[in-house]
Design a protein around this motif. Structure first.
Motif, PDB file in Angstrom:
ATOM      1  N   UNK A   1       0.773  -1.227   0.000  1.00  0.00           N
ATOM      2  CA  UNK A   1       0.000   0.000   0.000  1.00  0.00           C
ATOM      3  C   UNK A   1       0.806   1.280   0.000  1.00  0.00           C
ATOM      4  N   UNK A   2       2.071   1.220  -0.350  1.00  0.00           N
ATOM      5  CA  UNK A   2       2.863   2.435  -0.436  1.00  0.00           C
ATOM      6  C   UNK A   2       2.520   3.227  -1.680  1.00  0.00           C
ATOM      7  N   UNK A   3       2.884   4.499  -1.672  1.00  0.00           N
ATOM      8  CA  UNK A   3       2.586   5.363  -2.815  1.00  0.00           C
ATOM      9  C   UNK A   3       3.190   4.816  -4.103  1.00  0.00           C
ATOM     10  N   UNK A   4       4.368   4.176  -3.999  1.00  0.00           N
ATOM     11  CA  UNK A   4       5.026   3.619  -5.186  1.00  0.00           C
ATOM     12  C   UNK A   4       4.230   2.474  -5.804  1.00  0.00           C
ATOM     13  N   UNK A   5       3.320   1.889  -5.056  1.00  0.00           N
ATOM     14  CA  UNK A   5       2.444   0.835  -5.565  1.00  0.00           C
ATOM     15  C   UNK A   5       1.088   1.409  -5.960  1.00  0.00           C
ATOM     16  N   UNK A   6       0.545   2.275  -5.152  1.00  0.00           N
ATOM     17  CA  UNK A   6      -0.802   2.804  -5.360  1.00  0.00           C
ATOM     18  C   UNK A   6      -0.871   3.724  -6.574  1.00  0.00           C
ATOM     19  N   UNK A   7       0.058   4.655  -6.692  1.00  0.00           N
ATOM     20  CA  UNK A   7       0.011   5.641  -7.778  1.00  0.00           C
ATOM     21  C   UNK A   7      -0.031   4.994  -9.165  1.00  0.00           C
ATOM     22  N   UNK A   8       0.819   4.006  -9.464  1.00  0.00           N
ATOM     23  CA  UNK A   8       0.730   3.374 -10.785  1.00  0.00           C
ATOM     24  C   UNK A   8      -0.612   2.676 -11.027  1.00  0.00           C
ATOM     25  N   UNK A   9      -1.212   2.143  -9.975  1.00  0.00           N
ATOM     26  CA  UNK A   9      -2.520   1.492 -10.122  1.00  0.00           C
ATOM     27  C   UNK A   9      -3.585   2.507 -10.523  1.00  0.00           C
ATOM     28  N   UNK A  10      -3.584   3.640  -9.856  1.00  0.00           N
ATOM     29  CA  UNK A  10      -4.556   4.684 -10.183  1.00  0.00           C
ATOM     30  C   UNK A  10      -4.287   5.237 -11.580  1.00  0.00           C
ATOM     31  N   UNK A  11      -3.021   5.391 -11.944  1.00  0.00           N
ATOM     32  CA  UNK A  11      -2.675   5.865 -13.286  1.00  0.00           C
ATOM     33  C   UNK A  11      -3.094   4.865 -14.359  1.00  0.00           C
ATOM     34  N   UNK A  12      -3.101   3.579 -14.025  1.00  0.00           N
ATOM     35  CA  UNK A  12      -3.506   2.539 -14.971  1.00  0.00           C
ATOM     36  C   UNK A  12      -5.025   2.472 -15.138  1.00  0.00           C
ATOM     37  N   UNK A  13      -5.746   3.179 -14.261  1.00  0.00           N
ATOM     38  CA  UNK A  13      -7.204   3.203 -14.382  1.00  0.00           C
ATOM     39  C   UNK A  13      -7.962   2.570 -13.234  1.00  0.00           C
ATOM     40  N   UNK A  14      -7.248   2.069 -12.220  1.00  0.00           N
ATOM     41  CA  UNK A  14      -7.951   1.493 -11.072  1.00  0.00           C
ATOM     42  C   UNK A  14      -8.782   2.567 -10.382  1.00  0.00           C
ATOM     43  N   UNK A  15      -9.934   2.168  -9.898  1.00  0.00           N
ATOM     44  CA  UNK A  15     -10.834   3.087  -9.191  1.00  0.00           C
ATOM     45  C   UNK A  15     -10.583   3.093  -7.699  1.00  0.00           C
ATOM     46  N   UNK A  16      -9.790   2.146  -7.235  1.00  0.00           N
ATOM     47  CA  UNK A  16      -9.536   2.099  -5.811  1.00  0.00           C
ATOM     48  C   UNK A  16      -8.452   1.119  -5.450  1.00  0.00           C
ATOM     49  N   UNK A  17      -8.067   1.194  -4.173  1.00  0.00           N
ATOM     50  CA  UNK A  17      -7.007   0.349  -3.643  1.00  0.00           C
ATOM     51  C   UNK A  17      -7.399  -0.087  -2.242  1.00  0.00           C
ATOM     52  N   UNK A  18      -7.595  -1.391  -2.069  1.00  0.00           N
ATOM     53  CA  UNK A  18      -8.014  -1.965  -0.790  1.00  0.00           C
ATOM     54  C   UNK A  18      -6.900  -2.852  -0.256  1.00  0.00           C
ATOM     55  N   UNK A  19      -6.496  -2.630   0.989  1.00  0.00           N
ATOM     56  CA  UNK A  19      -5.485  -3.488   1.602  1.00  0.00           C
ATOM     57  C   UNK A  19      -6.146  -4.722   2.198  1.00  0.00           C
ATOM     58  N   UNK A  20      -5.573  -5.883   1.930  1.00  0.00           N
ATOM     59  CA  UNK A  20      -6.161  -7.173   2.268  1.00  0.00           C
ATOM     60  C   UNK A  20      -6.461  -7.369   3.746  1.00  0.00           C
ATOM     61  N   UNK A  21      -5.773  -6.693   4.618  1.00  0.00           N
ATOM     62  CA  UNK A  21      -5.969  -6.954   6.042  1.00  0.00           C
ATOM     63  C   UNK A  21      -7.124  -6.172   6.657  1.00  0.00           C
ATOM     64  N   UNK A  22      -7.851  -5.389   5.881  1.00  0.00           N
ATOM     65  CA  UNK A  22      -9.015  -4.681   6.413  1.00  0.00           C
ATOM     66  C   UNK A  22     -10.232  -5.610   6.466  1.00  0.00           C
ATOM     67  N   UNK A  23     -11.284  -5.176   7.109  1.00  0.00           N
ATOM     68  CA  UNK A  23     -12.461  -6.001   7.371  1.00  0.00           C
ATOM     69  C   UNK A  23     -13.364  -6.160   6.156  1.00  0.00           C
ATOM     70  N   UNK A  24     -14.252  -7.141   6.243  1.00  0.00           N
ATOM     71  CA  UNK A  24     -15.260  -7.341   5.206  1.00  0.00           C
ATOM     72  C   UNK A  24     -16.146  -6.118   5.082  1.00  0.00           C
TER      73      UNK A  24
END
Length: 145
Positions: free
Chosen positions: A88-111
């Motif tokens: 979930x660092x910026x170096x991972x999140x920013x390219x995802x958003x630039x690629x068109x992702x609408x969001x970023x969810x970290x796996x350890x959060x709740x249902x």
């Protein structure tokens, strides 16, 4: 009857896909329409099944989740991609958003938080997990999403 959010789950771990399916079946607004175990498969299925939201892992065999996101968004602009990752660092999140992702969810959060994330991107909003919002806003000096 209200329209359900059609979900395509993509993760290279079958057990994690099964867990997501089990948990998300409890959500009245969700319909799971398929799953994929690698990046090439998720692109093919997204083009055929036309989901509303793809839950996308990043570390995928054959085609990375980042590249799969780009390919899906290029072919089906209406499909929302919610990245589901342990990172979930910026170096991972920013390219995802630039690629068109609408969001970023970290796996350890709740249902509950995952349901909120799916609902948000389905409705056209950007979603970032709380810790990701903090990191991104600190890194670029702007307000969090």
């Amino acid at each position: 009857m209200n329209k359900k959010c059609r979900i395509l789950i993509c993760d290279d771990h079958a057990d994690f896909r099964d867990l997501l399916k089990c948990l998300l079946k409890r959500e009245a607004f969700v319909e799971i329409i398929g799953e994929a175990g690698n990046g090439r498969e998720v692109v093919d299925k997204a083009l055929k099944l036309r989901p509303d939201v793809v839950l996308m892992d990043l570390n995928m065999p054959e085609v990375t989740g980042l590249e799969a996101t780009r390919l899906i968004k290029r072919a089906r602009k209406h499909v929302k991609v919610l990245v589901v990752s342990a990172f979930g660092g910026e170096d991972v999140v920013a390219p995802c958003l630039q690629a068109g992702a609408s969001g970023f969810f970290q796996k350890y959060h709740s249902l509950t938080e995952l349901s909120h994330a799916i609902d948000a991107v389905w409705k056209g909003r950007t979603y970032l997990s709380p810790h990701v919002r903090e990191k991104v806003s600190r890194a670029d000096g702007r307000a969090a999403y």
